[in-house]
Design a protein around this motif. Structure first.
Motif, PDB file in Angstrom:
ATOM      1  N   SER A  53       0.800  -1.227   0.000  1.00 26.27           N
ATOM      2  CA  SER A  53       0.000   0.000   0.000  1.00 26.27           C
ATOM      3  C   SER A  53       0.830   1.274   0.000  1.00 26.27           C
ATOM      4  O   SER A  53       0.473   2.237  -0.682  1.00 26.27           O
ATOM      5  CB  SER A  53      -0.983   0.001   1.170  1.00 26.27           C
ATOM      6  N   GLU A  54       1.914   1.325   0.743  1.00 30.97           N
ATOM      7  CA  GLU A  54       2.696   2.559   0.782  1.00 30.97           C
ATOM      8  C   GLU A  54       3.214   2.921  -0.597  1.00 30.97           C
ATOM      9  O   GLU A  54       3.135   4.080  -1.017  1.00 30.97           O
ATOM     10  CB  GLU A  54       3.851   2.424   1.775  1.00 30.97           C
ATOM     11  N   THR A  55       3.720   1.939  -1.316  1.00 27.23           N
ATOM     12  CA  THR A  55       4.211   2.183  -2.671  1.00 27.23           C
ATOM     13  C   THR A  55       3.070   2.566  -3.598  1.00 27.23           C
ATOM     14  O   THR A  55       3.178   3.519  -4.376  1.00 27.23           O
ATOM     15  CB  THR A  55       4.928   0.926  -3.209  1.00 27.23           C
ATOM     16  N   ALA A  56       1.975   1.847  -3.519  1.00 27.22           N
ATOM     17  CA  ALA A  56       0.838   2.102  -4.412  1.00 27.22           C
ATOM     18  C   ALA A  56       0.234   3.478  -4.170  1.00 27.22           C
ATOM     19  O   ALA A  56      -0.163   4.161  -5.126  1.00 27.22           O
ATOM     20  CB  ALA A  56      -0.220   1.019  -4.232  1.00 27.22           C
ATOM     21  N   LEU A  57       0.160   3.907  -2.928  1.00 28.62           N
ATOM     22  CA  LEU A  57      -0.471   5.193  -2.608  1.00 28.62           C
ATOM     23  C   LEU A  57       0.371   6.388  -3.056  1.00 28.62           C
ATOM     24  O   LEU A  57      -0.145   7.498  -3.174  1.00 28.62           O
ATOM     25  CB  LEU A  57      -0.764   5.274  -1.114  1.00 28.62           C
ATOM     26  N   ARG A  58       1.651   6.171  -3.350  1.00 26.12           N
ATOM     27  CA  ARG A  58       2.508   7.272  -3.799  1.00 26.12           C
ATOM     28  C   ARG A  58       2.078   7.848  -5.139  1.00 26.12           C
ATOM     29  O   ARG A  58       2.437   8.976  -5.456  1.00 26.12           O
ATOM     30  CB  ARG A  58       3.962   6.791  -3.900  1.00 26.12           C
ATOM     31  N   VAL A  59       1.340   7.101  -5.935  1.00 29.98           N
ATOM     32  CA  VAL A  59       0.918   7.605  -7.244  1.00 29.98           C
ATOM     33  C   VAL A  59      -0.264   8.568  -7.124  1.00 29.98           C
ATOM     34  O   VAL A  59      -0.594   9.244  -8.090  1.00 29.98           O
ATOM     35  CB  VAL A  59       0.564   6.457  -8.227  1.00 29.98           C
ATOM     36  N   LEU A  60      -0.882   8.635  -5.965  1.00 30.14           N
ATOM     37  CA  LEU A  60      -2.029   9.527  -5.780  1.00 30.14           C
ATOM     38  C   LEU A  60      -1.574  10.966  -5.551  1.00 30.14           C
ATOM     39  O   LEU A  60      -0.542  11.214  -4.923  1.00 30.14           O
ATOM     40  CB  LEU A  60      -2.873   9.062  -4.594  1.00 30.14           C
ATOM     41  N   ALA A  61      -2.357  11.889  -6.057  1.00 27.42           N
ATOM     42  CA  ALA A  61      -2.099  13.306  -5.828  1.00 27.42           C
ATOM     43  C   ALA A  61      -2.590  13.680  -4.430  1.00 27.42           C
ATOM     44  O   ALA A  61      -3.412  12.964  -3.839  1.00 27.42           O
ATOM     45  CB  ALA A  61      -2.829  14.133  -6.887  1.00 27.42           C
ATOM     46  N   PRO A  62      -2.118  14.798  -3.893  1.00 22.48           N
ATOM     47  CA  PRO A  62      -2.531  15.192  -2.538  1.00 22.48           C
ATOM     48  C   PRO A  62      -4.038  15.339  -2.361  1.00 22.48           C
ATOM     49  O   PRO A  62      -4.550  15.115  -1.261  1.00 22.48           O
ATOM     50  CB  PRO A  62      -1.828  16.539  -2.325  1.00 22.48           C
ATOM     51  N   ASP A  63      -4.764  15.704  -3.414  1.00 21.06           N
ATOM     52  CA  ASP A  63      -6.210  15.882  -3.265  1.00 21.06           C
ATOM     53  C   ASP A  63      -7.007  14.627  -3.618  1.00 21.06           C
ATOM     54  O   ASP A  63      -8.234  14.631  -3.574  1.00 21.06           O
ATOM     55  CB  ASP A  63      -6.710  17.080  -4.068  1.00 21.06           C
ATOM     56  N   ASP A  64      -6.332  13.525  -3.950  1.00 18.75           N
ATOM     57  CA  ASP A  64      -7.013  12.252  -4.178  1.00 18.75           C
ATOM     58  C   ASP A  64      -7.374  11.635  -2.831  1.00 18.75           C
ATOM     59  O   ASP A  64      -6.632  11.777  -1.856  1.00 18.75           O
ATOM     60  CB  ASP A  64      -6.118  11.288  -4.960  1.00 18.75           C
ATOM     61  N   ARG A  65      -8.519  10.959  -2.789  1.00 14.81           N
ATOM     62  CA  ARG A  65      -8.978  10.368  -1.531  1.00 14.81           C
ATOM     63  C   ARG A  65      -9.218   8.877  -1.712  1.00 14.81           C
ATOM     64  O   ARG A  65      -9.594   8.411  -2.786  1.00 14.81           O
ATOM     65  CB  ARG A  65     -10.272  11.018  -1.057  1.00 14.81           C
ATOM     66  N   VAL A  66      -9.024   8.142  -0.613  1.00 14.85           N
ATOM     67  CA  VAL A  66      -9.267   6.699  -0.585  1.00 14.85           C
ATOM     68  C   VAL A  66     -10.139   6.397   0.621  1.00 14.85           C
ATOM     69  O   VAL A  66      -9.942   6.961   1.698  1.00 14.85           O
ATOM     70  CB  VAL A  66      -7.937   5.910  -0.498  1.00 14.85           C
ATOM     71  N   ALA A  67     -11.101   5.492   0.439  1.00 11.19           N
ATOM     72  CA  ALA A  67     -11.913   4.969   1.540  1.00 11.19           C
ATOM     73  C   ALA A  67     -11.731   3.458   1.543  1.00 11.19           C
ATOM     74  O   ALA A  67     -11.382   2.860   0.522  1.00 11.19           O
ATOM     75  CB  ALA A  67     -13.380   5.333   1.358  1.00 11.19           C
ATOM     76  N   ILE A  68     -11.963   2.851   2.689  1.00  5.01           N
ATOM     77  CA  ILE A  68     -11.835   1.394   2.809  1.00  5.01           C
ATOM     78  C   ILE A  68     -13.140   0.834   3.351  1.00  5.01           C
ATOM     79  O   ILE A  68     -13.615   1.245   4.413  1.00  5.01           O
ATOM     80  CB  ILE A  68     -10.676   0.994   3.743  1.00  5.01           C
ATOM     81  N   MET A  69     -13.704  -0.112   2.612  1.00  2.52           N
ATOM     82  CA  MET A  69     -14.913  -0.821   3.022  1.00  2.52           C
ATOM     83  C   MET A  69     -14.592  -2.313   2.995  1.00  2.52           C
ATOM     84  O   MET A  69     -13.953  -2.790   2.058  1.00  2.52           O
ATOM     85  CB  MET A  69     -16.068  -0.496   2.075  1.00  2.52           C
ATOM     86  N   LEU A  70     -15.029  -3.023   4.021  1.00  2.00           N
ATOM     87  CA  LEU A  70     -14.800  -4.464   4.122  1.00  2.00           C
ATOM     88  C   LEU A  70     -16.109  -5.206   3.957  1.00  2.00           C
ATOM     89  O   LEU A  70     -17.175  -4.675   4.253  1.00  2.00           O
ATOM     90  CB  LEU A  70     -14.205  -4.816   5.490  1.00  2.00           C
TER      91      LEU A  70
END
Length: 189
Positions: A53-70
């Motif tokens: 996840s740390e590597t993958a999240l680096r491609v996001l811009a500062p204003d991009d958002r992620v939510a997590i649903m299980l």
């Protein structure tokens, strides 16, 4: 056929079952909902996602958002849309400690809940995506038209990552085409 987690271990591939609007529009933020199957067979796959996840999240811009649903037999929001990428990675790792990974798999219900959440909480000014990680061993009724309609109403695209069934994954076996015991992926749950 939708991509297998084996064939796209570090990238997100679209599922052709649903229309895929371009996600590469410049200067437009992205709201991504990670919809993660935490049923009994999924722990090794969630661990792989958390570790990457740390590597993958680096491609996001500062204003991009992620939510997590299980989801397993029920759906629950673990993290509302958030732009603090370090916290997103921490939450993914905490799932490994907080979840029992022993439920069943109700994909259709989870996809409908995810689309509903994105419709209500996604920004109107953002591109919207749902990324589902599952072994596709669903135990609920299929409703492709209902899921398609919910995605349309949410103005969201769907990327479907199919993980091999854990027992076969751990033993290193896979079916025809290297996509797990069933050799590919069927229709979305």
């Amino acid at each position: 056929l939708c991509p297998s987690l084996d064939s796209v271990p570090e990238t997100l591939a679209p599922c052709p079952h649903f229309p895929q609007p371009a996600l590469s529009v410049p200067h437009m933020p992205v709201d991504v909902l990670l919809l993660l199957d935490v049923s009994g067979s999924m722990q090794p796959h969630i661990e792989r996602i958390a570790d990457a996840s740390e590597t993958a999240l680096r491609v996001l811009a500062p204003d991009d958002r992620v939510a997590i649903m299980l989801f397993d037999t029920r759906t629950r929001l673990k993290l509302p849309f958030h732009s603090e990428h370090g916290e997103i990675s921490e939450k993914l790792h905490s799932i490994l400690q907080s979840e029992s990974f022993n439920g069943g798999t109700h994909i259709t219900h989870a996809l409908l809940d995810a689309a509903n959440y994105v419709q209500k909480q996604g920004r109107l000014s953002a591109r919207r995506a749902i990324v589902v990680l599952t072994d596709d061993e669903t135990q609920d009724a299929q409703d492709e038209p209902g899921v398609e309609q919910a995605l349309d109403e949410a103005n969201a695209v769907l990327s479907f990552l199919r993980a091999p069934y854990a027992e076969d994954f751990v033993r290193g076996r896979s079916g025809p085409g290297g996509h797990g015991p069933r050799g590919g992926s069927g229709p979305i749950g």
